[in-house]
Enzyme design. Structure first.
Site, PDB file in Angstrom:
ATOM      1  N   ARG A   1       6.258  21.740 -14.159  1.00 13.15           N
ATOM      2  CA  ARG A   1       5.949  20.656 -15.292  1.00 13.15           C
ATOM      3  C   ARG A   1       5.045  19.705 -14.473  1.00 13.15           C
ATOM      4  O   ARG A   1       3.907  19.487 -15.205  1.00 13.15           O
ATOM      5  CB  ARG A   1       7.093  20.278 -15.773  1.00 13.15           C
ATOM      6  CG  ARG A   1       7.699  21.052 -16.757  1.00 13.15           C
ATOM      7  CD  ARG A   1       8.986  20.613 -17.574  1.00 13.15           C
ATOM      8  NE  ARG A   1       8.342  19.645 -18.593  1.00 13.15           N
ATOM      9  CZ  ARG A   1       8.235  18.355 -18.399  1.00 13.15           C
ATOM     10  NH1 ARG A   1       8.758  17.719 -17.504  1.00 13.15           N
ATOM     11  NH2 ARG A   1       7.660  17.625 -19.465  1.00 13.15           N
TER      12      ARG A   1
ATOM     13  N   CYS B   1       1.429  26.428  -0.820  1.00 11.60           N
ATOM     14  CA  CYS B   1       0.112  26.296  -0.294  1.00 11.60           C
ATOM     15  C   CYS B   1      -0.827  26.033  -1.465  1.00 11.60           C
ATOM     16  O   CYS B   1      -1.759  26.979  -1.797  1.00 11.60           O
ATOM     17  CB  CYS B   1      -0.381  27.578   0.313  1.00 11.60           C
ATOM     18  SG  CYS B   1      -1.748  27.601   1.358  1.00 11.60           S
TER      19      CYS B   1
END
Ligand SMILES: *Cc1c(COP(=O)(O)O)cnc(C)c1O
Length: 427
Positions: A320, A351
């Site tokens: 979110r 990453c």
């Protein structure tokens, strides 16, 4: 620190959820870990029940489709709004009866429509195309399917554009001006019983005026449809009531305010028409949002352009903040009574630069091994999780009045490989 009586508390400087110490949970089950308090789910559901005593409450399963949670709500008498065959399957298995289910969605497969017909579930039809497909499927099965049309009431809400669903340009629903003609068309199609009407204007809505406006617009449509001689049995107003993620003391509406905004309009207008359709509401976020925390351990603390705290949960588990710029209140769960000492940005291990769970928060001094709790992670948290970056999903634990049990085991690398196969030429 922010607390909710009997749900989130501080004891011995530790964050407690449902009377269980979060540091004990983290030690027993490992992190990252989703922890849900059953009592809070029931409390939130009861608040809706109480505010809308005559209505049916269909929990929006996509907010959190964990099976134990569906089961809790089934026992409380909730229906469900489902968006896929998967959600339909789990809702029925959890004990929600077929007559309390509505199959939603703007792009259902023929298989999903067949299942809805076969299982006797109401369908919210989102297009003319779908109406005709469904009619053929129902006819072939020798059945009659109850439908609502998902209509687009063109109501704007002050929420994030990605979760505003009732704007004229949204992908959802039949445009208002086509609603009458599509009911007329549906009323003579074999296998189709147009018995309801449905809308949903968005999510995380913190102002009740749009709910009232949508009710007026929907009742205008009900009136026009009634003039065709079609008496609707249910009016489904969706939901979208927001919750106070920020904990800044701002008053946010509760189910009672939601009811005060729409019930007078609904009652007055149905009475004027001499009809008595059932009102349906579909809260998701309000029911489960604040019931759940995400626990994560601190792997590293780094002073760079910012004070970065690297934890073991990232957007693979809670997307979110990355997707909707959402705010989740952060607590150092093992130092919950300490005053703020620094400003920290809490980041995950993924990453991607956008893997930030919380920006610039004043928190007690943090070191490796500390336990961070992100609050209000129950809605669109685990249900949006992924295995991105080769990360098995974490476990979910349910707590209730001092007890705790696993409701979903943590995945492991075997789950990363579960459905993968090598083609013959690579074996
Ligand atoms: C997502 C959704 C809901 C639930 O919305 P919340 O904001 O979680 O209350 C209800 N109805 C429909 C059709 C939805 O798509």
């Amino acid at each position: 620190m922010f607390t909710i009586k009997n749900h989130l508390e501080i004891r011995n400087a530790h964050l407690i959820i449902g009377k269980v110490d979060t540091t004990v949970l983290a030690e027993r089950y490992g992190t990252p870990l989703y922890v849900t308090n059953e009592s809070r789910i029931v409390e939130n559901f009861m608040a809706y029940r109480k505010a809308f005593p005559e209505a049916d409450i269909y929990y929006a399963a996509k907010a959190n489709g964990s099976f134990a949670i569906l089961r809790i709500l089934a026992r409380e008498g909730a229906g469900a709004d489902v968006f896929s065959y998967g959600e339909l399957y789990m809702a029925l298995l959890a004990g929600i009866p077929h007559e309390k289910l509505l199959f939603n969605g703007n792009s259902k497969t023929d298989f999903e429509l067949k299942k809805a017909v076969e299982l006797g579930v109401k369908v919210s039809v989102d297009s003319r195309d779908e109406l005709h497909t469904l009619s053929e499927i129902a006819q072939k099965a020798g059945k009659d399917v109850e439908i609502a049309f998902r209509v687009n009431p063109d109501v704007s809400t002050k929420t994030h554009p990605k979760i505003s669903t009732g704007l004229r340009t949204s992908k959802f629903g039949i445009p208002s001006e086509e609603v009458v003609s599509i009911y007329r068309e549906a009323s003579v199609l074999p296998g189709i019983s147009p018995t309801g009407i449905h809308c949903h204007i968005g999510s995380q809505i913190l102002d009740t005026a749009p709910f009232r406006e949508a009710t007026h617009k929907m009742m205008d449509l009900v009136e026009k449809v009634a003039a065709l001689g079609i008496e609707l049995k249910f009016v489904d107003m969706g939901s979208g009531l927001g919750i106070p993620y920020k904990k800044d003391g701002t008053q946010t509406p509760e189910p009672q305010d939601h009811a005060d905004a729409i019930l007078p309009v609904f009652e007055e207008r149905t009475k004027a028409l001499g009809i008595s359709p059932k009102l349906i509401l579909e809260p998701g976020r309000y029911i489960v949002g604040d019931t759940t925390i995400l626990l994560a351990h601190v792997n590293t603390v780094k002073k760079a352009a910012k004070n970065f705290v690297g934890v073991d949960a990232g957007f693979n588990l809670l997307i979110r903040p990355t997707m909707y710029d959402s705010y989740h209140y952060a607590v150092v769960a093992n130092k919950a009574a300490s005053p703020p000492g620094e400003t920290y940005t809490i980041v995950g291990p993924i990453c991607e630069t956008g893997d930030i769970l919380a920006h610039d928060r004043a928190l007690p001094r943090i070191e490796k091994g500390d336990l961070i709790a992100l609050l209000d992670a129950g809605a669109y948290g685990f249900s949006m999780s992924s295995q991105y970056n080769g990360r098995p999903r974490c476990a979910e634990v349910l707590v209730k009045n001092g007890e705790a049990e696993v409701i979903r085991s943590a995945e492991d690398v075997g789950d990363l490989m579960a459905k993968q196969r090598l083609p013959s030429w690579l074996v």
